[in-house]
Design a protein around this motif. Sequence first.
Motif, PDB file in Angstrom:
ATOM      1  N   ASN A 128       0.858  -1.448   0.170  1.00  0.00           N
ATOM      2  CA  ASN A 128       0.318  -0.027   0.102  1.00  0.00           C
ATOM      3  C   ASN A 128       0.579   1.625  -0.032  1.00  0.00           C
ATOM      4  N   ALA A 152      -6.733   7.700  -3.597  1.00  0.00           N
ATOM      5  CA  ALA A 152      -8.038   6.841  -2.908  1.00  0.00           C
ATOM      6  C   ALA A 152      -8.611   6.182  -4.270  1.00  0.00           C
ATOM      7  N   SER A 177      -6.143   8.392   4.118  1.00  0.00           N
ATOM      8  CA  SER A 177      -5.180   7.139   4.191  1.00  0.00           C
ATOM      9  C   SER A 177      -4.581   7.521   3.313  1.00  0.00           C
ATOM     10  N   VAL A 178      -4.276   7.540   2.358  1.00  0.00           N
ATOM     11  CA  VAL A 178      -3.599   7.820   1.265  1.00  0.00           C
ATOM     12  C   VAL A 178      -2.324   8.876   1.203  1.00  0.00           C
ATOM     13  N   MET A 195      -7.451   3.037  -5.448  1.00  0.00           N
ATOM     14  CA  MET A 195      -6.513   2.023  -4.147  1.00  0.00           C
ATOM     15  C   MET A 195      -7.960   1.760  -3.129  1.00  0.00           C
ATOM     16  N   LYS A 196      -8.853   2.765  -3.366  1.00  0.00           N
ATOM     17  CA  LYS A 196     -10.173   1.682  -2.587  1.00  0.00           C
ATOM     18  C   LYS A 196     -10.065   2.123  -1.329  1.00  0.00           C
ATOM     19  N   GLN A 197      -9.509   3.533  -0.866  1.00  0.00           N
ATOM     20  CA  GLN A 197      -9.206   3.857   0.696  1.00  0.00           C
ATOM     21  C   GLN A 197      -9.970   5.478   0.604  1.00  0.00           C
ATOM     22  N   SER A 198      -9.542   6.071   1.503  1.00  0.00           N
ATOM     23  CA  SER A 198      -9.973   7.326   1.799  1.00  0.00           C
ATOM     24  C   SER A 198      -8.537   8.268   0.997  1.00  0.00           C
ATOM     25  N   ARG A 199      -8.626   9.331   1.270  1.00  0.00           N
ATOM     26  CA  ARG A 199      -8.221  10.084   1.306  1.00  0.00           C
ATOM     27  C   ARG A 199      -6.860  10.408   1.867  1.00  0.00           C
TER      28      ARG A 199
END
Length: 193
Positions: A140, A159, A168-169, A162-166
């Motif tokens: 990741n 984001a 998280s990125v 990667m299918k994540q929140s901003r």
Amino acid sequence: MIDETGCIKAIGQGSEDALEQLYNHYCDRVFNTIISYTKNEEDAEELLQDVFVTIYNTASNFQFNSSVSTWIYRIVVNKSLDFLRKKNSQKRSGIFTSLYVKDSSEIKYESPDFVHPGVKLENKEDAQQLFKAIDSLSENQKTAFILTQVEGLPQKEVAEIMKQSRKSVESLVQRAKASLRKELEKLYPERGK
């Protein structure tokens, strides 16, 4: 500029011309992203073809819930990470094979002197060390770093890819930078001062 949505719809109906148009529009960016993972031109070229075959085969299923570029980069990242997992698995089995079998066939590893095609000649040695350090990151962190820092994509798009929140990125990038800083300070202690 091309009509990406129109291209995907046409590709979904079997248009090779639309695929060629999309390929010409994205091939350089996709190749640069892939080579950041593989560090080997032959592997990157093979994966580049694999990405566009996947696009051709799955375009009819694309729901347009994200941008076309996000969808393409998601395919690129998944193919690249799958490739690395497979390669690492082969390396491990290759190590065990060579312990027990003399003259075993060689497993091809990435070139130790890999330089990303976008790096200027005077920065070649630094780039080699940076890409070695990038290899030590988690999947990741590596993906977030490559897409934002090497490819220059906005965090919002990364984001989505990667299918994540901003957030998280952003956190992944910060942790990646901290890890890289530590790794590079070991190699260049005089630069950290």
